[in-house]
Design an enzyme around this catalytic site. Structure first.
Site, PDB file in Angstrom:
ATOM      1  N   ARG A 148      -4.867  -5.095  -0.679  1.00 32.77           N
ATOM      2  CA  ARG A 148      -5.820  -4.596  -1.658  1.00 32.77           C
ATOM      3  C   ARG A 148      -5.070  -3.823  -2.724  1.00 32.77           C
ATOM      4  NH1 ARG A 148      -8.484  -0.645   0.787  1.00 32.77           N
ATOM      5  NH2 ARG A 148      -7.595   0.937  -0.594  1.00 32.77           N
ATOM      6  N   GLU A 164      -2.268   1.930  -6.500  1.00 32.74           N
ATOM      7  CA  GLU A 164      -1.330   1.584  -5.438  1.00 32.74           C
ATOM      8  C   GLU A 164      -1.652   0.184  -4.926  1.00 32.74           C
ATOM      9  OE1 GLU A 164      -1.486   3.429  -1.637  1.00 32.74           O
ATOM     10  OE2 GLU A 164      -3.668   3.493  -1.579  1.00 32.74           O
ATOM     11  N   ASN A 166      -1.908  -1.873  -1.367  1.00 34.83           N
ATOM     12  CA  ASN A 166      -1.945  -1.723   0.090  1.00 34.83           C
ATOM     13  C   ASN A 166      -1.628  -3.037   0.779  1.00 34.83           C
ATOM     14  OD1 ASN A 166      -3.069   1.112   0.424  1.00 34.83           O
ATOM     15  ND2 ASN A 166      -4.515   0.195  -1.000  1.00 34.83           N
ATOM     16  N   SER A 171      -8.717  -1.196   4.001  1.00 35.41           N
ATOM     17  CA  SER A 171     -10.054  -0.951   4.546  1.00 35.41           C
ATOM     18  C   SER A 171     -11.150  -1.595   3.721  1.00 35.41           C
ATOM     19  CB  SER A 171     -10.337   0.551   4.540  1.00 35.41           C
ATOM     20  OG  SER A 171      -9.526   1.182   5.450  1.00 35.41           O
ATOM     21  N   LYS A 329       5.073   3.475  -1.349  1.00 35.73           N
ATOM     22  CA  LYS A 329       4.994   3.966  -2.726  1.00 35.73           C
ATOM     23  C   LYS A 329       6.384   3.975  -3.388  1.00 35.73           C
ATOM     24  CE  LYS A 329       0.702   6.268  -1.761  1.00 35.73           C
ATOM     25  NZ  LYS A 329       0.416   5.266  -0.717  1.00 35.73           N
ATOM     26  N   LYS A 383       3.577  11.921  -4.663  1.00 35.27           N
ATOM     27  CA  LYS A 383       3.137  11.095  -3.524  1.00 35.27           C
ATOM     28  C   LYS A 383       4.238  10.945  -2.480  1.00 35.27           C
ATOM     29  CE  LYS A 383      -0.267   8.235  -5.960  1.00 35.27           C
ATOM     30  NZ  LYS A 383      -0.805   6.861  -6.079  1.00 35.27           N
ATOM     31  N   GLU A 387       0.178   6.620   4.098  1.00 36.20           N
ATOM     32  CA  GLU A 387      -1.072   5.894   3.853  1.00 36.20           C
ATOM     33  C   GLU A 387      -2.191   6.569   4.634  1.00 36.20           C
ATOM     34  OE1 GLU A 387      -1.497   3.576   1.779  1.00 36.20           O
ATOM     35  OE2 GLU A 387       0.626   3.345   1.297  1.00 36.20           O
ATOM     36  N   GLY A 388      -3.407   6.225   4.251  1.00 41.31           N
ATOM     37  CA  GLY A 388      -4.536   6.711   5.040  1.00 41.31           C
ATOM     38  C   GLY A 388      -5.300   7.814   4.358  1.00 41.31           C
ATOM     39  N   ARG A 470     -14.827   2.102  -5.241  1.00 41.42           N
ATOM     40  CA  ARG A 470     -15.076   3.425  -4.660  1.00 41.42           C
ATOM     41  C   ARG A 470     -15.364   4.407  -5.779  1.00 41.42           C
ATOM     42  NH1 ARG A 470      -9.803   4.515  -1.429  1.00 41.42           N
ATOM     43  NH2 ARG A 470      -8.981   2.895  -2.801  1.00 41.42           N
TER      44      ARG A 470
HETATM   45  N1  LIG Z   1      -9.742   3.588   9.702  1.00 42.44           N
HETATM   46  C1  LIG Z   1      -8.813   2.687   9.142  1.00 42.44           C
HETATM   47  C2  LIG Z   1      -8.343   3.248   7.788  1.00 42.44           C
HETATM   48  C3  LIG Z   1      -7.202   2.444   7.272  1.00 42.44           C
HETATM   49  C4  LIG Z   1      -6.766   3.014   5.947  1.00 42.44           C
HETATM   50  O1  LIG Z   1      -6.757   4.235   5.729  1.00 42.44           O
HETATM   51  N2  LIG Z   1      -6.440   2.101   5.028  1.00 42.44           N
HETATM   52  C5  LIG Z   1      -6.003   2.509   3.700  1.00 42.44           C
HETATM   53  C6  LIG Z   1      -4.871   1.652   3.232  1.00 42.44           C
HETATM   54  S1  LIG Z   1      -3.490   1.914   4.258  1.00 42.44           S
HETATM   55  C7  LIG Z   1      -7.218   2.319   2.818  1.00 42.44           C
HETATM   56  O2  LIG Z   1      -7.661   1.200   2.610  1.00 42.44           O
HETATM   57  N3  LIG Z   1      -7.737   3.451   2.374  1.00 42.44           N
HETATM   58  C8  LIG Z   1      -8.919   3.445   1.598  1.00 42.44           C
HETATM   59  C9  LIG Z   1     -10.072   3.688   2.522  1.00 42.44           C
HETATM   60  C10 LIG Z   1     -10.896   4.898   2.091  1.00 42.44           C
HETATM   61  O3  LIG Z   1     -11.138   5.051   0.893  1.00 42.44           O
HETATM   62  O4  LIG Z   1     -11.276   5.633   2.991  1.00 42.44           O
HETATM   63  C11 LIG Z   1      -9.485   1.316   8.960  1.00 42.44           C
HETATM   64  O5  LIG Z   1     -10.490   1.265   8.256  1.00 42.44           O
HETATM   65  O6  LIG Z   1      -8.950   0.334   9.472  1.00 42.44           O
HETATM   66 MG   LIG Z   2      -2.921   3.182   0.433  1.00 42.54          MG
END
Ligand SMILES: N[C@H](CCC(=O)N[C@@H](CS)C(=O)NCCC(=O)O)C(=O)O
Ligand SMILES: [Mg+2]
Length: 494
Positions: A148, A164, A166, A171, A329, A383, A387-388, A470
């Protein structure tokens, strides 16, 4: 039963006067209509699985069906110019190809991350696994990426700039598809009152295309009794987003998937002499990581040995360790350096399109960049390689952190990158969270999903696969939905 309100009608008037909404439909919605739409949207979300585990309910991250709450969403799709939408979609297959090319350049990955390795233990462990695979000459003939790429529209330059990229655990392919449907459903019912046309909400193919990519990868593995394994965290309130993909994988493609944590894989997994990964007595064709992207996922050596076991196996990793590293990053910043894209992409137009969406990206060796970040910290984001969500540094803390890092010595600086902070235009949005709606000034981040599947020199899939929008209150730095800052949205093409 009316949903509880939090903004009296006069507030909306005030809110309108205070907030210079850019002609957003939200400004002209009478409160009683908002009530009805919110009510319908809450019912629709509950009936269609647009849900997450409720952080207030105890076992909402481990027991399905317990402690559900609707996923936070924006009531109306966010206006988004068609030209930028097309630009973002066009970039998806180019970035997919770029990731694959970069993933094959082991020296580029190791060299670009060599200084980070010294000061960032987590990235260092990932690089060690990468090195180990090189030592044993492990190659990945079949490669699957479910990516993404996140963008914001910079109000100052009117450029669509990448936040960024991913390459692991992207997600919300499941829930984002549903939000687009929710908005189409609402506009089919209320579009005339609002003067909005549901056809301007682009169809969101994320669930179906990502499930298709997983199924095609399973097919390439060519073992009809093999399964797909989803690597998950033991506590996962976003499990329904993941279950959506697995349900479609089963119902449409007839493929069984299982969910395992890294520690379970360490205990239960084994690799046969021919490289087959066996777990619960079944061969694993595809490993889909929805965990493993954060140090928190590796509380002991067991989780690391599970990662190595999987990497050594013939299962198709999504992502492989190389794809995982390409999504750091630091690599994002290295790719933005002059003449680097030319090493990986052939087509001049593609290179120009990619370069056009790069924001300012600097390593902390760049003394000019560090100096201006000290002077104007609000124009930058610091940064780490994490991630996360919740890891980036904004505002005065950028300056303070840079001073601290400099005191520690130049080595430490390599754990971070500096990025130009992007300021999108804010506009009014109704944000609905836990049954309550707020009218707020908000900004949005558009994520474009991309799927890439390759078997040796045959590219089987390389497509844009839906999107995630988002939307968060413009005062918030962090933008994560799971982290509780942003809501799930969709777009309204203008
Ligand atoms: N709980 C895990 C979360 C996995 C996760 O954090 N992924 C990152 C990319 S690494 C991401 O996409 N962040 C945007 C999601 C947001 O805005 O909350 C899952 O859903 O599998
Ligand atoms: Mg990310």
């Amino acid at each position: 039963m009316e949903p509880p309100r939090c903004v009296e009608s006069t507030d909306i008037q005030e809110a309108e006067n205070e907030i210079p909404a850019a002609g957003h439909p939200a400004r002209s919605v009478p409160p009683e209509l908002v009530e009805k739409m919110v009510y319908d949207a809450l019912v629709w979300s509950s009936l269609h699985g647009l849900v997450v585990g409720d952080r207030r309910a105890q076992s909402s991250g481990s027991v399905p069906g317990v402690g559900l709450v609707h996923a936070p969403f924006a009531l109306l799709p966010m206006p988004f110019p068609k030209s930028y939408w097309r630009q973002a979609c066009e970039l998806a297959p180019i970035f997919n190809e770029l990731v694959d090319r970069v993933s094959l350049d082991a020296d580029f990955l190791q060299n670009s991350l060599s200084r980070t390795k010294k000061v960032d233990g987590f990235t260092s462990r990932l690089l060690d696994i990468h090195s180990k695979m090189l030592e044993i000459k492990k190659t990945e003939d079949i490669r699957l990426g479910l990516h993404r790429s996140d963008y914001m529209m910079d109000a100052e330059t009117n450029l669509l700039l990448q936040i960024e990229f991913n390459t692991i655990s992207s997600s919300f392919p499941g829930l984002s598809s549903l939000v687009s449907e929710l908005h189409r459903n609402l506009l089919n019912k209320y579009g005339n009152d609002l003067g909005l046309d549901s056809k301007r909400v682009p169809g969101n193919t994320a669930i179906s295309r990502f499930a298709e990519a997983l199924a095609k990868a399973w097919n390439e593995y060519n073992n009809s009794s093999a399964i797909v394994m989803v690597v998950v965290q033991s506590e996962e309130r976003n499990m329904y987003d993941q279950h959506w993909l697995c349900a479609v994988l089963k119902e449409i493609h007839g493929i069984t998937s299982i969910r395992k944590t890294l520690s379970e894989i360490d205990v239960q997994g084994q690799v046969l002499p021919d490289g087959t990964l066996i777990i619960d007595g079944q061969a694993v064709a595809v490993i889909y990581f929805r965990a493993g992207y954060s140090p928190n996922d590796y509380p002991s050596e067991a989780e690391w040995s599970a990662r190595v076991l999987m990497e050594k196996s013939s299962a198709i990793k999504c992502p492989s360790i190389s794809y995982h590293l390409v999504g750091t990053k630091k690599i994002q910043q290295e790719l933005a350096k002059p003449n680097v894209l030319e090493r990986f992409l052939d087509n001049e137009d593609d290179i120009a399109k990619v370069r056009k969406c790069f924001a300012g990206l600097w390593s902390l060796d760049d003394t000019d960049a560090v100096k201006s970040a000290m002077e104007k910290p609000d124009l930058f984001v610091l940064k780490p390689q994490r991630e996360g969500g919740g890891n980036n540094i904004y505002g005065d803390t950028v300056r303070e952190t840079l001073i601290k890092l400099q005191k520690k010595g130049t080595e430490e600086l390599a754990a971070y990158i500096l990025m130009q902070r992007i300021f999108p235009t804010a506009s009014l949005a109704f944000l609905v969270r836990e049954g309550i709606w707020h009218l707020d000034n908000a900004i949005s981040e558009l994520g474009i999903y991309g799927a890439y599947l390759r078997n040796k020199d045959k590219v089987i899939m390389n497509d844009q696969c839906g999107y995630l929008m988002r939307t968060k209150v413009s005062s918030s730095n962090e933008g994560g939905v799971a982290a509780g800052f942003a809501v799930l949205d969709s777009i309204y093409l203008t």
